[in-house]
Design an enzyme around this catalytic site. Structure first.
Site, PDB file in Angstrom:
ATOM      1  N   SER A   1       0.805  -1.216   0.000  1.00 15.81           N
ATOM      2  CA  SER A   1       0.000   0.000   0.000  1.00 15.81           C
ATOM      3  C   SER A   1       0.839   1.268   0.000  1.00 15.81           C
ATOM      4  CB  SER A   1      -0.931   0.013   1.224  1.00 15.81           C
ATOM      5  OG  SER A   1      -0.200  -0.201   2.404  1.00 15.81           O
TER       6      SER A   1
ATOM      7  N   HIS B   1      -2.548  -2.952  -6.229  1.00 13.80           N
ATOM      8  CA  HIS B   1      -2.995  -2.524  -4.906  1.00 13.80           C
ATOM      9  C   HIS B   1      -4.508  -2.652  -4.806  1.00 13.80           C
ATOM     10  CE1 HIS B   1      -3.463   0.837  -1.710  1.00 13.80           C
ATOM     11  NE2 HIS B   1      -3.396  -0.359  -1.156  1.00 13.80           N
TER      12      HIS B   1
ATOM     13  N   GLU C   1      -5.376  -0.239  -7.939  1.00 12.51           N
ATOM     14  CA  GLU C   1      -4.339   0.636  -8.477  1.00 12.51           C
ATOM     15  C   GLU C   1      -3.267  -0.245  -9.122  1.00 12.51           C
ATOM     16  OE1 GLU C   1      -4.170   4.607  -5.712  1.00 12.51           O
ATOM     17  OE2 GLU C   1      -3.343   2.783  -4.837  1.00 12.51           O
TER      18      GLU C   1
ATOM     19  N   ASN D   1      -3.983   6.260  -0.880  1.00 11.16           N
ATOM     20  CA  ASN D   1      -3.446   6.428   0.474  1.00 11.16           C
ATOM     21  C   ASN D   1      -2.741   7.765   0.665  1.00 11.16           C
ATOM     22  OD1 ASN D   1      -4.367   4.105   1.729  1.00 11.16           O
ATOM     23  ND2 ASN D   1      -2.698   2.875   0.905  1.00 11.16           N
TER      24      ASN D   1
END
Length: 280
Positions: free
Chosen positions: A117, A138, A150, A188
């Site tokens: 992540s 991801h 992702e 994130n």
């Protein structure tokens, strides 16, 4: 289709294995401890049972999906895989070790993917010796429900590798979005400062956890408040991502909130431990 291997049998690994098996892939589900493999298989079964209860899956489809997943505990068992998705804890040394060993086991055509992540895809790719065949995939928690993946390309990732990873994600019914290899990628990098600020807001007594989450849900039309989301993700994971972002960018808004740190010290990691910002 050749088998897909999933490394790591925790929440994320189980979710990826479930989605791949439901999409028709044969799945090699790996953990070096056989007891952890069994626990991971039980997580997959529970996820499928929830779909049966909601009448989105038949009992026969559940059984067929489970039959497509083979639990293994030796890396040598993964040599037939066409794609290996790593979903082990965010420990860069562990990931380096696994990919280094797999490079000597697997054929040249295999695609290596990491579900990290926040760690550098470029760095992980360099350690495996096949940077052109390495990509980030991801997924988001809970994997069966979340549509986004992702697809993260390192500096040496080939277009063919990105295309193969994108095709895999789309066969799982996901929306694959290509992003570049920067710390935290997109989600994130944007999300974690909000969670961090929510923790600081709680620590400063501006409002309680439920009020903070209600404000963000009703004021920003978010389906879940940032503190409840942090508990779902796991405060250990939240801390690891924030710590990486803080080290990489040096910006103070990424520095983990003292309240997150205290919860970690207490062992309060969120839903998986029964207590975080909320008690479960």
């Amino acid at each position: 289709m050749k088998p897909v291997a999933v490394l790591g049998t925790g929440t994320m690994g189980a979710g990826i294995a479930q989605c791949a098996a439901q999409a028709g892939y044969s799945v090699l589900f790996w953990n070096r401890r056989s007891e952890s493999v069994e626990k991971g298989l039980e997580l997959v079964r529970k996820g499928l049972e929830r779909l049966v209860k909601r009448e989105k899956l038949t009992r026969e489809e559940l059984d067929a999906t489970m039959e497509r997943i083979l639990g293994v505990s030796a890396l040598e068992d993964l040599k037939s895989a066409s794609l290996i998705v790593e979903a082990v804890p965010e420990d860069v040394d562990l990931k380096h070790e696994l990919f280094g060993r797999l490079a000597s086991i697997c054929g040249e055509g295999v695609v290596f993917a990491s579900n990290t992540s926040s760690l550098s895809i470029t760095q992980l790719a360099a350690r495996c010796g096949r940077p052109d065949r390495f990509v980030g995939l991801h997924f988001f928690n809970p994997v069966p429900a979340m549509k986004l993946v992702e697809v993260v390309s390192g500096v040496a990732t080939s277009d063919a590798t990105v295309a193969a990873a994108t095709e895999f994600a789309e066969k799982l019914g996901k929306v694959a979005v290509r992003v570049r290899d920067f710390p935290g990628f997109v989600v994130n990098r944007v999300l974690m400062p909000m969670i961090n600020e929510a923790a600081n807001t709680l620590m400063q007594g501006v409002a309680d956890a439920q009020a903070i989450d209600e404000c963000m849900k009703l004021g920003c039309n978010h389906p879940m408040g940032p503190l409840a989301l942090a508990d779902l993700v796991g405060l250990d994971v939240v801390f690891a991502i924030l710590d990486t972002l803080y080290r990489e960018f040096g910006s103070p808004h990424y520095k983990p909130s003292p309240l997150i740190v205290k919860n970690l010290e207490a062992g309060w990691l969120g839903k998986k431990t029964g207590r975080g910002f909320y008690t479960y």
